[in-house]
Design an enzyme around this catalytic site. Structure first.
Site, PDB file in Angstrom:
ATOM      1  N   ALA A  65       5.095  -3.500   0.184  1.00 57.90           N
ATOM      2  CA  ALA A  65       6.435  -3.542  -0.111  1.00 57.90           C
ATOM      3  C   ALA A  65       7.054  -2.931  -1.372  1.00 57.90           C
ATOM      4  O   ALA A  65       5.985  -3.014  -2.236  1.00 57.90           O
ATOM      5  CB  ALA A  65       7.075  -5.025   0.149  1.00 57.90           C
ATOM      6  N   GLY A 108       2.515  -5.812   2.053  1.00 57.55           N
ATOM      7  CA  GLY A 108       3.298  -5.321   3.202  1.00 57.55           C
ATOM      8  C   GLY A 108       2.498  -4.263   4.061  1.00 57.55           C
ATOM      9  O   GLY A 108       2.845  -4.066   5.237  1.00 57.55           O
ATOM     10  N   GLU A 111      -0.006  -6.040   6.156  1.00 53.09           N
ATOM     11  CA  GLU A 111       0.879  -6.488   7.117  1.00 53.09           C
ATOM     12  C   GLU A 111       1.401  -5.688   8.355  1.00 53.09           C
ATOM     13  O   GLU A 111       1.286  -6.007   9.473  1.00 53.09           O
ATOM     14  CB  GLU A 111       2.040  -7.241   6.631  1.00 53.09           C
ATOM     15  N   GLU A 131      -0.114 -10.369  -3.004  1.00 52.65           N
ATOM     16  CA  GLU A 131       1.396 -10.679  -3.574  1.00 52.65           C
ATOM     17  C   GLU A 131       1.270 -11.835  -4.662  1.00 52.65           C
ATOM     18  O   GLU A 131       2.331 -12.030  -5.564  1.00 52.65           O
ATOM     19  CB  GLU A 131       2.175 -11.187  -2.397  1.00 52.65           C
TER      20      GLU A 131
HETATM   21  N1  CO8 Z   1       6.068  -0.839  -4.931  1.00 51.49           N
HETATM   22  C1  CO8 Z   1       6.281   0.460  -5.471  1.00 51.49           C
HETATM   23  N2  CO8 Z   1       5.862   1.138  -6.083  1.00 51.49           N
HETATM   24  C2  CO8 Z   1       4.459   1.108  -5.957  1.00 51.49           C
HETATM   25  C3  CO8 Z   1       3.765   0.141  -5.282  1.00 51.49           C
HETATM   26  C4  CO8 Z   1       4.588  -0.781  -4.615  1.00 51.49           C
HETATM   27  N3  CO8 Z   1       3.970  -1.739  -3.925  1.00 51.49           N
HETATM   28  N4  CO8 Z   1       2.556   0.424  -5.367  1.00 51.49           N
HETATM   29  C5  CO8 Z   1       2.255   1.369  -5.851  1.00 51.49           C
HETATM   30  N5  CO8 Z   1       3.528   2.026  -6.321  1.00 51.49           N
HETATM   31  C6  CO8 Z   1       3.870   3.091  -7.370  1.00 51.49           C
HETATM   32  C7  CO8 Z   1       3.518   2.668  -8.811  1.00 51.49           C
HETATM   33  O1  CO8 Z   1       4.566   2.104  -9.213  1.00 51.49           O
HETATM   34  C8  CO8 Z   1       3.445   4.253  -9.558  1.00 51.49           C
HETATM   35  O2  CO8 Z   1       4.513   4.938  -9.602  1.00 51.49           O
HETATM   36  P1  CO8 Z   1       4.910   5.549 -10.989  1.00 51.49           P
HETATM   37  O3  CO8 Z   1       3.735   6.814 -10.934  1.00 51.49           O
HETATM   38  O4  CO8 Z   1       6.029   6.133 -10.763  1.00 51.49           O
HETATM   39  O5  CO8 Z   1       4.572   4.705 -12.299  1.00 51.49           O
HETATM   40  C9  CO8 Z   1       2.704   5.011  -8.165  1.00 51.49           C
HETATM   41  O6  CO8 Z   1       2.713   4.217  -7.009  1.00 51.49           O
HETATM   42  C10 CO8 Z   1       1.120   5.331  -8.216  1.00 51.49           C
HETATM   43  O7  CO8 Z   1       0.545   3.824  -8.417  1.00 51.49           O
HETATM   44  P2  CO8 Z   1      -0.550   3.710  -9.567  1.00 51.49           P
HETATM   45  O8  CO8 Z   1      -0.259   4.531 -10.698  1.00 51.49           O
HETATM   46  O9  CO8 Z   1      -0.578   2.006  -9.878  1.00 51.49           O
HETATM   47  O10 CO8 Z   1      -1.683   4.281  -8.918  1.00 51.49           O
HETATM   48  P3  CO8 Z   1      -3.184   3.402  -8.975  1.00 51.49           P
HETATM   49  O11 CO8 Z   1      -4.255   4.425  -8.088  1.00 51.49           O
HETATM   50  O12 CO8 Z   1      -3.405   3.111 -10.646  1.00 51.49           O
HETATM   51  O13 CO8 Z   1      -3.299   1.935  -8.467  1.00 51.49           O
HETATM   52  C11 CO8 Z   1      -2.751   0.365  -6.740  1.00 51.49           C
HETATM   53  C12 CO8 Z   1      -2.996   1.845  -7.071  1.00 51.49           C
HETATM   54  C13 CO8 Z   1      -4.115  -0.425  -6.942  1.00 51.49           C
HETATM   55  C14 CO8 Z   1      -2.522   0.274  -5.168  1.00 51.49           C
HETATM   56  C15 CO8 Z   1      -1.621  -0.133  -7.453  1.00 51.49           C
HETATM   57  O14 CO8 Z   1      -0.468   0.716  -7.288  1.00 51.49           O
HETATM   58  C16 CO8 Z   1      -0.970  -1.442  -7.219  1.00 51.49           C
HETATM   59  O15 CO8 Z   1      -1.649  -2.359  -7.504  1.00 51.49           O
HETATM   60  N6  CO8 Z   1       0.131  -1.404  -6.476  1.00 51.49           N
HETATM   61  C17 CO8 Z   1       0.812  -2.708  -5.899  1.00 51.49           C
HETATM   62  C18 CO8 Z   1       0.144  -3.341  -4.810  1.00 51.49           C
HETATM   63  C19 CO8 Z   1       0.877  -4.748  -4.560  1.00 51.49           C
HETATM   64  O16 CO8 Z   1       1.066  -5.464  -5.296  1.00 51.49           O
HETATM   65  N7  CO8 Z   1       1.271  -4.615  -3.184  1.00 51.49           N
HETATM   66  C20 CO8 Z   1       2.078  -5.836  -2.823  1.00 51.49           C
HETATM   67  C21 CO8 Z   1       3.451  -5.641  -2.839  1.00 51.49           C
HETATM   68  S1  CO8 Z   1       4.321  -7.122  -2.476  1.00 51.49           S
HETATM   69  C22 CO8 Z   1       4.467  -6.988  -0.948  1.00 51.49           C
HETATM   70  O17 CO8 Z   1       3.927  -6.216  -0.174  1.00 51.49           O
HETATM   71  C23 CO8 Z   1       4.928  -7.990   0.011  1.00 51.49           C
HETATM   72  C24 CO8 Z   1       5.186  -8.019   1.341  1.00 51.49           C
HETATM   73  C25 CO8 Z   1       6.120  -9.106   2.026  1.00 51.49           C
HETATM   74  C26 CO8 Z   1       7.169  -8.236   2.858  1.00 51.49           C
HETATM   75  C27 CO8 Z   1       8.024  -7.287   2.278  1.00 51.49           C
HETATM   76  C28 CO8 Z   1       9.343  -7.026   2.790  1.00 51.49           C
HETATM   77  C29 CO8 Z   1      10.079  -5.881   2.104  1.00 51.49           C
END
Ligand code: CO8
Length: 257
Positions: A65, A108, A111, A131
């Site tokens: 998400a 998400g 999911e 999460e």
């Molecule tokens: N949300 C928003 N932006 C994101 C997300 C995300 N989940 N994941 C990545 N991005 C963005 C980063 O902010 C970055 O943007 P920018 O270049 O502007 O800084 C861009 O994508 C590239 O990401 P990274 O530079 O971090 O890329 P890496 O290759 O270094 O890392 C990862 C990749 C490991 C996937 C890393 O991006 C990461 O850890 N992302 C978050 C993963 C995460 O925590 N996911 C869970 C989110 S919470 C959730 O899903 C709750 C679900 C419940 C239901 C939701 C209902 C709406």
């Protein structure tokens, strides 16, 4: 209709939805979910569509998400807008949906993949529910569906630590149906979807409904449900055609009725 966060194509009887927010690794914001729901509404209504594939990019199916969209939400806002509930509609579709997952399927994203009917994984796929590292927990079915897929021990470890599961482990534990080379993922998913779409659509939809019933009921009730639906299938022209085609050693020509 034009979409900003997904790419939609129709190839034969298969609808293909490609998540397309590359700069955010396909993070799922309310616009993405709204657009997926809108396109799935259309596919459900379209008698020419028999199966659907949802995929992402090589790097990410979806990295979760959208954290930036949700970080400032308050409890009353979440409650009043019924945050996340629109996601449920994806899992309630009646036509078959295949998730073709390469790269990250996190939070998400994992999911969303699990809401589909089965997951084909590229050898690059990584699944996880991280999460907990954000101070929350899965909110779109992750604690429930992942546990049913992989069992309590692995689901608990993944949800409590955020550990990612690679494609090989995901196949071993039954989270994904098969692994294919990343370069072949979408072609393979489209091929499987086309095979399904060539079958009798009511038979396919009833089969999906029956398999899903196994999650909601006891074995005895589930078998009873299956039997009722199976008996009802003998009212379909497609049952007559399918069995006649077998007896006459020719391909079946299903009319979807
Ligand atoms: N949300 C928003 N932006 C994101 C997300 C995300 N989940 N994941 C990545 N991005 C963005 C980063 O902010 C970055 O943007 P920018 O270049 O502007 O800084 C861009 O994508 C590239 O990401 P990274 O530079 O971090 O890329 P890496 O290759 O270094 O890392 C990862 C990749 C490991 C996937 C890393 O991006 C990461 O850890 N992302 C978050 C993963 C995460 O925590 N996911 C869970 C989110 S919470 C959730 O899903 C709750 C679900 C419940 C239901 C939701 C209902 C709406």
């Amino acid at each position: 209709m034009s979409y900003e966060t997904i790419i939609v194509e129709t190839r034969g009887k298969v609808g293909l939805v490609t998540l397309n927010r590359p700069k955010a690794l396909n993070a799922l914001n309310s616009q993405v979910i709204g657009e997926i729901n809108a396109v799935l509404d259309g596919f459900e209504r379209d008698p020419g569509i028999g199966a659907i594939v949802i995929t992402g990019s090589e790097k990410a199916f979806a990295a979760g998400a959208d954290i930036l969209e949700m970080k400032a939400k308050t409890y009353p806002e979440s409650y009043l807008e019924d945050f996340i509930t629109t996601w449920d509609r994806i899992g309630q579709r009646r036509k078959p949906i295949i998730a073709a997952v390469a790269g990250y399927a996190l939070g998400g994203g994992c999911e969303l993949a699990m809401m589909c009917d089965f997951i084909l994984a590229a050898d690059t796929a990584k699944f996880g529910q991280p999460e907990i590292k954000l101070g929350v927990m899965p909110g779109a079915g992750g604690t429930q569906r992942l546990t049913r897929f992989v069992g309590k021990s692995k689901a608990m470890e993944m949800c409590l630590t955020g550990r990612l599961m690679d494609a090989a482990e995901a196949e071993r534990v039954g989270l994904v149906s098969r692994i294919v080379p990343a370069a072949d993922l979408v072609a393979e998913a489209m091929k499987v979807a086309a095979q399904i779409a060539d079958l009798s659509l009511p038979a396919v939809m009833m089969t999906k409904e029956s398999v899903n019933r196994s999650y909601e009921t006891t074995l005895a009730e589930g078998v009873r449900f299956e039997r009722r639906v199976f008996h009802a299938m003998f009212a379909m022209a497609d049952q007559k055609e399918g069995m006649a085609a077998f007896a006459e050693k020719r391909p079946a020509d299903f009319k979807n009725r």
